[in-house]
Design a protein around this motif. Structure first.
Motif, short mmCIF file in Angstrom:
data_model
loop_
_atom_site.label_atom_id
_atom_site.label_comp_id
_atom_site.label_asym_id
_atom_site.label_seq_id
_atom_site.Cartn_x
_atom_site.Cartn_y
_atom_site.Cartn_z
N HIS A 150 0.83 -1.21 0.00
CA HIS A 150 0.00 0.00 0.00
C HIS A 150 0.87 1.26 0.00
O HIS A 150 0.50 2.27 -0.61
CB HIS A 150 -1.00 -0.02 1.16
N HIS A 151 2.02 1.20 0.64
CA HIS A 151 2.96 2.32 0.59
C HIS A 151 3.42 2.55 -0.85
O HIS A 151 3.46 3.69 -1.33
CB HIS A 151 4.15 2.04 1.51
N GLY A 154 0.94 4.32 -2.77
CA GLY A 154 0.63 5.67 -2.32
C GLY A 154 -0.64 5.77 -1.50
O GLY A 154 -1.22 6.84 -1.37
N HIS A 155 -1.08 4.65 -0.92
CA HIS A 155 -2.30 4.61 -0.11
C HIS A 155 -1.95 4.88 1.36
O HIS A 155 -1.95 3.96 2.19
CB HIS A 155 -2.99 3.26 -0.24
N ASP A 156 -1.67 6.14 1.68
CA ASP A 156 -1.20 6.49 3.03
C ASP A 156 -2.20 6.14 4.13
O ASP A 156 -1.81 5.68 5.20
CB ASP A 156 -0.83 7.97 3.09
N ALA A 157 -3.48 6.37 3.87
CA ALA A 157 -4.49 6.07 4.89
C ALA A 157 -4.53 4.56 5.17
O ALA A 157 -4.67 4.14 6.33
CB ALA A 157 -5.87 6.56 4.44
N VAL A 159 -2.00 2.48 4.80
CA VAL A 159 -0.77 2.16 5.54
C VAL A 159 -0.98 2.45 7.02
O VAL A 159 -0.63 1.64 7.88
CB VAL A 159 0.44 2.94 4.98
N LYS A 160 -1.56 3.58 7.34
CA LYS A 160 -1.81 3.94 8.75
C LYS A 160 -2.78 2.96 9.42
O LYS A 160 -2.59 2.59 10.58
CB LYS A 160 -2.33 5.37 8.84
N LYS A 178 6.64 1.30 10.33
CA LYS A 178 6.67 2.76 10.43
C LYS A 178 7.97 3.31 9.83
O LYS A 178 7.95 4.29 9.08
CB LYS A 178 6.55 3.21 11.89
N THR A 181 8.09 2.90 5.94
CA THR A 181 7.11 3.70 5.19
C THR A 181 7.22 5.19 5.53
O THR A 181 6.42 5.99 5.02
CB THR A 181 5.68 3.21 5.44
N ASN A 183 6.66 6.58 8.48
CA ASN A 183 5.59 6.97 9.40
C ASN A 183 6.05 7.06 10.85
O ASN A 183 5.24 6.95 11.76
CB ASN A 183 4.42 5.97 9.29
#
Length: 186
Positions: A150-151, A154-157, A159-160, A178, A181, A183
Motif C-alpha cells: 500500500h505504501h 501511495g495509499h497512506d491512509a 498504511v496507517k 513505520k 514507510t 511513518n
C-alpha cells in the motif's frame, strides 16, 4: 514396497547423521524401486531446496506433483522455490494453483503476494496479501508486506490503518513498518 521402505529408512538415518547427499541418494533409490513414491519425491525436493539446490528441488516437486497433482502443500512448496529463483511469473501461477486447490492455504496467498510484489504488480499483491492477512490475522509478516504494498501504491491512509492493526499484537513489526514507510513520529 519393501525396497522402497528400506531405502526410505536408510535416507532417514542419513538425515539424522546430517549426510544430506547420501539421504538424497537413498530417496532416489526409493524412487527407482517405486516410481510412484510421493514421499520420496517430496523428501528429495525438500532436501534440495533446504541446501540451495533449487533447480533439483523444482524438478523433484514437479515429479511429486505428477504423482499427486492435487497436493496444495507441494504446489505451494514448488511456488516458494520458484520465487527463490526469481521466477516470479511461474511462482504466481503455481501459488494460484495452490490456492485453487486449498483456498485457506494462507502461506500460498502470502507467497503469491510476494511474487506479485517482486513483479511490481502491486494491486494484485495487495489482494493476495490481504487474503493472507485475513486468513492469519496475527501474522505480522503478512500485514507488514501488505503495508509495504500500500505504501508503494501511495495509499497512506491504508498504511496507517495497517500500522494500527499490527500495533495491536507486534510492536517490533510496527516500528519496522513505520520506519520503512516513513511513518515514524518526528
Amino acid at each position: 514396497m519393501f525396497e522402497e521402505t528400506r531405502h526410505i529408512l536408510r535416507a532417514r538415518v542419513f538425515r539424522m547423521m546430517k549426510n544430506h547427499d547420501a539421504a538424497i541418494d537413498a530417496y532416489r533409490e526409493a524412487l527407482r524401486a517405486s516410481p510412484n513414491s510421493f514421499h520420496a519425491a517430496v523428501c528429495i525436493a525438500f532436501l534440495c531446496a533446504e541446501h540451495g539446490r533449487h533447480q533439483e528441488a523444482v524438478d523433484a516437486y514437479r515429479r511429486a506433483l505428477a504423482i499427486r497433482p492435487d497436493d496444495a502443500d507441494t504446489m505451494f512448496n514448488l511456488g516458494y522455490v520458484l520465487h527463490q529463483q526469481h521466477e516470479d511469473e511461474k511462482a504466481v501461477e503455481t501459488f494460484r494453483e495452490a490456492v485453487r486447490l486449498n483456498p485457506a492455504l494462507d502461506r500460498a496467498w502470502y507467497g503469491m503476494g510476494l511474487a506479485y510484489r517482486a513483479l511490481h504488480r502491486y494491486q494484485e499483491a495487495a489482494k493476495a496479501l490481504n487474503e493472507a492477512a485475513l486468513l492469519q490475522p496475527m501474522n505480522p509478516h503478512a500485514w507488514y508486506e501488505l503495508g509495504m504494498v500500500h505504501h508503494a501504491l501511495g495509499h497512506d491512509a491504508e498504511v496507517k490503518r495497517i500500522i494500527a492493526k499490527i500495533e495491536e499484537f507486534d510492536p517490533k513489526m510496527t516500528v519496522q513498518l513505520k520506519r520503512d514507510t516513513g511513518n515514524l513520529p518526528r
